[in-house]
Design an enzyme around this catalytic site. Structure first.
Site, PDB file in Angstrom:
ATOM      1  N   GLU A  79      20.430   4.951  18.674  1.00  0.00           N
ATOM      2  CA  GLU A  79      21.505   3.814  18.502  1.00  0.00           C
ATOM      3  C   GLU A  79      22.742   4.137  18.232  1.00  0.00           C
ATOM      4  O   GLU A  79      23.052   5.156  17.355  1.00  0.00           O
ATOM      5  CB  GLU A  79      20.856   3.486  17.078  1.00  0.00           C
ATOM      6  CG  GLU A  79      21.117   1.947  16.486  1.00  0.00           C
ATOM      7  CD  GLU A  79      20.552   1.750  15.175  1.00  0.00           C
ATOM      8  OE1 GLU A  79      20.279   2.817  14.188  1.00  0.00           O
ATOM      9  OE2 GLU A  79      20.490   0.530  14.867  1.00  0.00           O
ATOM     10  N   LYS A 134      21.162  -0.907  -5.316  1.00  0.00           N
ATOM     11  CA  LYS A 134      22.207   0.030  -5.245  1.00  0.00           C
ATOM     12  C   LYS A 134      22.674  -0.188  -3.566  1.00  0.00           C
ATOM     13  O   LYS A 134      22.092  -0.238  -2.729  1.00  0.00           O
ATOM     14  CB  LYS A 134      21.920   1.517  -4.933  1.00  0.00           C
ATOM     15  CG  LYS A 134      23.003   2.438  -4.917  1.00  0.00           C
ATOM     16  CD  LYS A 134      22.761   3.757  -4.461  1.00  0.00           C
ATOM     17  CE  LYS A 134      22.657   4.104  -2.954  1.00  0.00           C
ATOM     18  NZ  LYS A 134      24.104   3.685  -2.245  1.00  0.00           N
ATOM     19  N   GLU A 142      27.464   2.691  -0.654  1.00  0.00           N
ATOM     20  CA  GLU A 142      28.707   3.469  -1.370  1.00  0.00           C
ATOM     21  C   GLU A 142      29.991   2.666  -0.533  1.00  0.00           C
ATOM     22  O   GLU A 142      31.106   2.657  -1.323  1.00  0.00           O
ATOM     23  CB  GLU A 142      28.675   4.721  -1.482  1.00  0.00           C
ATOM     24  CG  GLU A 142      28.492   5.493  -0.117  1.00  0.00           C
ATOM     25  CD  GLU A 142      27.260   6.022   0.422  1.00  0.00           C
ATOM     26  OE1 GLU A 142      26.417   4.828   0.358  1.00  0.00           O
ATOM     27  OE2 GLU A 142      27.025   6.913   0.953  1.00  0.00           O
ATOM     28  N   GLU A 195      13.287  -0.873   6.369  1.00  0.00           N
ATOM     29  CA  GLU A 195      13.812  -1.526   7.906  1.00  0.00           C
ATOM     30  C   GLU A 195      14.638  -0.249   8.242  1.00  0.00           C
ATOM     31  O   GLU A 195      16.065  -0.131   7.659  1.00  0.00           O
ATOM     32  CB  GLU A 195      14.688  -2.895   7.347  1.00  0.00           C
ATOM     33  CG  GLU A 195      13.872  -3.830   6.851  1.00  0.00           C
ATOM     34  CD  GLU A 195      14.350  -5.185   7.094  1.00  0.00           C
ATOM     35  OE1 GLU A 195      14.225  -5.755   6.254  1.00  0.00           O
ATOM     36  OE2 GLU A 195      14.638  -5.824   8.076  1.00  0.00           O
ATOM     37  N   CYS A 203      21.052  -3.838  13.720  1.00  0.00           N
ATOM     38  CA  CYS A 203      19.911  -2.930  14.272  1.00  0.00           C
ATOM     39  C   CYS A 203      19.224  -4.065  15.237  1.00  0.00           C
ATOM     40  O   CYS A 203      18.404  -3.464  15.869  1.00  0.00           O
ATOM     41  CB  CYS A 203      18.955  -2.822  13.142  1.00  0.00           C
ATOM     42  SG  CYS A 203      18.362  -4.209  12.045  1.00  0.00           S
TER      43      CYS A 203
END
Ligand code: NAD
Length: 387
Positions: A378, A172, A175, A246, A280
Site C-alpha cells: 500500500e 484518540k 497525533e 480496519e 484504504c
C-alpha cells in the site's frame, strides 16, 4: 481553535510532550499540542468506566435522541468543521463540505436509527424447561484510535455505533490531525453525560500504546496500519479484549477488453486519486487486458495530468497535498524504487510538487508485474500502477 482534551467533564491541556500540527499546504506550523500524560490517560479511562454505570442502562430511544442532537450540531457547525479539517489535512474545502460532512452527519443519524431496530436470533426452548435467548449488551469502555486520512469521519464511524450501543469511549485522534476531534469534544460535553466520551491526544507509541494496554479498556477499535493492528491484537490477547480493526488496503481494478475505456478512465481519475490516494479503498492497482492496455494507459495518463491541485483558488482543487513530509518521502521512495526497475515506466508524475507544502504529483506507472512492490504494498498516495 479548540486545543484542550476532554477528560470527564474537564477541558484540559496535555501534560506530556508537545506535537507540532502542520498545515500540509504550506508546511507551516498551525499549533503545538501537548499529549496526555499517563495519569491523564488513566483519568480518561476511569471517567469512561464511571460513566458506563449510568449510560449502559439508558434506553436505545434515549441514546438515539442524543445522537440525533449530535448530528444536528455537527450539521449546524459544518462550515467551521470543514475549515478546520481542510486546514489540518490540506483537503480541498469543497470535498469536505460536499462529500465528508453529509456522510458524517448521516453516520450519527444512521446509528440513532439502527440502535432502535436491533435484530436478534429467535429465542426458544432448546432445553426442556429453559428458555434461551440472545441479548445484546454494551461491552464497556472502548478505546478508539483513528488515523489521519479522514479524521472527523473516522471519529463518526467509531463513536456513533459505540455510543448507540451503550458503551463509553476514550477517543484518540491521530497525533497529526486532532483539530476537528477537539472541536467535536465541545459538542459531546454539551449533549452527553460526563465521561461518556473522552478525547485525549498523543502519539501511537506513547498514548495509543497506554490506551490499548489499559486493564480497564474492554474493547479496542483502531483504523490504521497493519503493523499497528498487529500491536493491538498482541495487547488485546493479554487481557482478552475485544477488537475492531480496519487496516490497510490495495484495491484492484480489472479492465476487460470490451470495457468502456472513457468511463473506466473517468472513474479511475476519481477513485484512484481522491484524497490524494490516502484512502484504504483507493483504486490503485489496475489489471488491463492486452488488447486495451495501451489505449487505457494513454487516456489515463491524460486524465491524471488534468487533475487540479495546488491552485490558489481552493474551489478549483480536486486533490490536496499529502499529510506530512514523512508521508511524501514514503510515497516518493515507492515510486523511485519502481522507476529503478527497467520493466516499469513512470508515465506521468513521479516527483514532489511545489516549493512549500507536502504535494506529490499524481502519478501513473505502467509495466508493473504482480510481484512488484508497487503492486503488493500500500502506497497511500496519488500513485496508480497498471499491469
Ligand atoms: P498508523 O497505524 O500509523 O496510525 C493510526 C492510529 O494508530 C494513529 O492514531 C496512531 O497514533 C495510532 N497508533 C500508532 N501506533 C500505535 C500503537 N503502537 N498503539 C496504539 N496506537 C497506535 O496509521 P496512519 O499512518 O495514521 O494511517 C494510515 C493507515 O491507515 C494506512 O495503512 C491505511 O490503509 C489505514 N487505513 C485503513 C482504513 C480502513 O478503513 N481499513 C481507513 C483509513 C486508513
Amino acid at each position: 481553535m479548540d486545543t484542550k482534551m476532554l477528560i470527564g467533564s474537564n477541558f484540559t491541556n496535555g501534560l506530556g510532550p508537545a506535537e507540532t500540527i502542520f498545515n500540509p499546504r504550506n508546511g507551516q506550523t498551525v499549533v503545538e499540542l501537548p499529549e496526555a500524560s499517563i495519569e491523564q490517560i488513566d483519568k480518561a479511562v476511569y471517567a469512561a468506566e464511571a460513566a458506563f454505570v449510568g449510560w449502559s442502562k439508558t434506553t436505545p430511544g434515549h441514546r438515539s435522541a442524543l445522537l440525533l442532537q449530535i448530528a444536528d450540531r455537527i450539521e449546524s457547525e459544518a462550515a467551521e468543521f470543514a475549515q478546520l479539517e481542510a486546514l489540518n489535512c490540506g483537503k480541498p474545502i469543497n470535498a469536505v463540505i460536499e462529500d465528508e460532512i453529509p456522510a458524517i452527519v448521516d453516520c450519527y443519524r444512521y446509528f440513532a436509527g439502527a440502535v432502535r431496530n436491533m435484530p436478534a436470533p429467535a429465542a426458544g426452548e432448546y432445553l426442556e424447561g429453559f428458555t434461551s435467548m440472545v441479548r445484546r449488551d454494551p461491552v464497556g469502555v472502548v478505546g478508539s484510535i483513528a488515523p489521519w486520512n479522514y479524521p472527523l469521519m473516522m471519529a463518526a464511524w467509531k463513536l456513533a455505533p459505540a455510543l448507540a450501543g451503550g458503551n463509553t469511549v476514550v477517543f484518540k485522534p491521530s497525533e497529526q490531525t486532532p483539530l476537528t476531534a477537539l472541536k467535536l469534544a465541545n459538542i459531546f460535553s454539551d449533549i452527553l453525560p460526563e465521561g461518556v466520551v473522552n478525547v485525549i491526544l498523543g502519539r501511537g507509541q506513547s498514548v495509543g500504546s497506554a490506551l490499548i494496554n489499559h486493564p480497564k479498556v474492554n474493547m479496542i477499535s483502531i483504523t490504521g496500519d497493519i503493523a499497528t493492528g498487529r500491536k493491538v491484537l498482541e495487547a488485546a490477547a493479554k487481557s482478552v479484549k475485544r477488537t475492531h480493526l480496519e487496516l490497510g488496503g490495495k484495491a484492484p481494478v480489472i479492465v476487460f477488453k470490451d470495457a468502456d475505456i472513457s468511463s473506466v478512465v473517468e472513474n479511475l481519475k476519481i477513485f484512484g486519486f481522491y484524497n490524494a490516494g490516502q484512502d484504504c479503498t483507493a483504486a490503485c492497482r489496475i489489471y488491463a487486458h492486452n488488447k486495451i492496455h495501451d489505449k487505457l494507459v494513454a487516456e489515463l495518463s491524460d486524465a491524471v495530468e488534468s487533475i487540479r491541485y495546488g491552485l490558489e483558488d481552493d474551489s478549483q482543487n480536486e486533490i490536496g497535498p499529502l499529510i506530512s513530509q514523512r508521508q511524501r518521502d514514503r510515497v516518493s521512495s515507492f515510486v523511485e524504487r519502481a522507476s529503478e526497475q527497467k520493466h516499469m515506466e513512470v508515465v506521468t508524475g513521479g516527483s514532489a510538487y511545489g516549493e512549500s507544502g507536502f504535494y506529490y504529483k499524481p502519478t501513473l506507472i505502467s509495466g508493473a508485474t504482480q510481484q512488484d512492490e508497487i503492486v503488493q504494498k500500500e502506497v497511500f498516495g496519488p500513485v496508480v500502477s497498471v499491469t
